[in-house]
Write an enzyme that holds these catalytic residues in place. Structure first.
Site, PDB file in Angstrom:
ATOM      1  N   GLU A 171       0.825  -1.210   0.000  1.00 23.61           N
ATOM      2  CA  GLU A 171       0.000   0.000   0.000  1.00 23.61           C
ATOM      3  C   GLU A 171       0.862   1.264   0.000  1.00 23.61           C
ATOM      4  O   GLU A 171       0.494   2.283  -0.591  1.00 23.61           O
ATOM      5  CB  GLU A 171      -0.951   0.020   1.204  1.00 23.61           C
ATOM      6  CG  GLU A 171      -1.882  -1.185   1.338  1.00 23.61           C
ATOM      7  CD  GLU A 171      -2.884  -1.352   0.205  1.00 23.61           C
ATOM      8  OE1 GLU A 171      -2.844  -0.582  -0.761  1.00 23.61           O
ATOM      9  OE2 GLU A 171      -3.720  -2.259   0.315  1.00 23.61           O
TER      10      GLU A 171
ATOM     11  N   HIS B 225       1.685   2.015  -3.400  1.00 20.37           N
ATOM     12  CA  HIS B 225       0.537   2.627  -4.083  1.00 20.37           C
ATOM     13  C   HIS B 225       0.398   4.102  -3.687  1.00 20.37           C
ATOM     14  O   HIS B 225       0.058   4.943  -4.522  1.00 20.37           O
ATOM     15  CB  HIS B 225      -0.750   1.864  -3.754  1.00 20.37           C
ATOM     16  CG  HIS B 225      -0.728   0.444  -4.235  1.00 20.37           C
ATOM     17  ND1 HIS B 225      -1.690  -0.467  -3.903  1.00 20.37           N
ATOM     18  CD2 HIS B 225       0.152  -0.217  -5.032  1.00 20.37           C
ATOM     19  CE1 HIS B 225      -1.399  -1.639  -4.472  1.00 20.37           C
ATOM     20  NE2 HIS B 225      -0.291  -1.503  -5.149  1.00 20.37           N
TER      21      HIS B 225
END
Lengths: 189, 90
Positions: A64, A67
């Site tokens: 994450e 991201h």
């Protein structure tokens, strides 16, 4: 311990300056179902989750952050050449007044990120269901974002992120099954 | 390694994409194995890809400088880590 890698997980290219789209993308930067919330949610839950799922939470939580860096790159590239007038016209006047062109952990409406967005119930099933829901909500947000731009380069990166949400959701569902099996074994033997 | 990094050219983007591709396979296999720890075939694939990844990363670093900090990559002179470009600058 974390090691930084000097590359994006997937290329981020944009074909035009588009501060309006940058503002919308902030939903995935500092929003309730955004990448910051996702990373912090999973990495925080892993201390009290059963051993069998710690690896998964560690790895997805780490991904994450990759991201988050992709979203930051999108926002940066979409706003770096914008004039103050263009930022104001895109609804980023208030953002500019407080932050210039600095990124900030806020959602598309300018509301700052809060820990209240994430849960840690300590109950493994409750936590994993929350994680599955978070992935599905993020997937939906990516779809809306893809629909809001005609920039094919940007759409390509957003599609990658949308697909990752689907894979993460699947892995969390499998983790639920692993824990249920373990629970049943404890009950009957 | 005492050379300064190569300028960002087409080769940079080609090699970066090769690295991103193999790393994607590794992330996918990693997450899959987190919930399928007994899949021997996937473990073999993971180990093979990890070896390939190592070779691609070293080739990239020899031309464009270190990919990782804290001693996980070597540096030439002068200190290469804090040289541009950072990921959002390419």
């Amino acid at each position: 311990m974390w090691i930084y890698e000097k590359k994006l997980q997937y290329p981020v290219r944009v074909s035009k300056c588009d501060p309006q789209m940058a503002k919308f993308l902030m939903e995935q930067y500092g929003g309730a179902d955004g990448e910051l919330a996702a990373a912090l949610r999973y990495l925080n839950q892993r201390y009290t989750i059963p051993d069998k799922v710690i690896g998964l939470l560690t790895d997805i939580g780490t991904e994450e952050f990759a991201h988050l860096e992709m979203i930051a790159t999108m926002v940066y590239k979409l706003t770096k050449d914008a004039t103050v007038e263009q930022l104001e016209a895109a609804g980023l006047g208030a953002h500019y007044a407080a932050h210039d062109k600095a990124l900030f952990y806020e959602n598309a409406a300018g509301v700052p990120w809060t820990a209240a967005y994430i849960q840690a119930k300590g109950d493994p099933i409750a936590d994993l269901y929350e994680d599955i829901a978070a992935e599905e909500k993020a997937r939906a947000t990516y779809q809306w974002l893809i629909d809001m731009t005609d920039d094919v380069d940007l759409q390509d990166s957003l599609r990658f992120l949308r697909e990752r949400e689907i894979v993460h959701s699947l892995r969390f569902r499998e983790a639920v099954e692993i824990l249920k099996e373990e629970q049943d074994r404890k009950k009957f033997f | 390694m005492t050379n300064t990094p190569q300028p960002i050219d087409n080769r940079f983007y080609e090699m970066l994409e090769r690295l991103q591709a193999v790393d994607f396979v590794l992330v996918e296999l990693n997450l899959y194995l987190d919930t399928h720890p007994n899949d021997m075939q996937a473990i073999n694939q993971y180990n093979e890809q990890a070896e390939q990844r190592w070779a691609i990363a070293h080739e990239f670093e020899a031309l464009y400088g270190p990919l990782t900090n804290f001693g996980h990559s070597y540096s030439g002179y002068p200190w290469q880590w804090n040289q541009v470009p950072w990921p959002w600058q390419v």
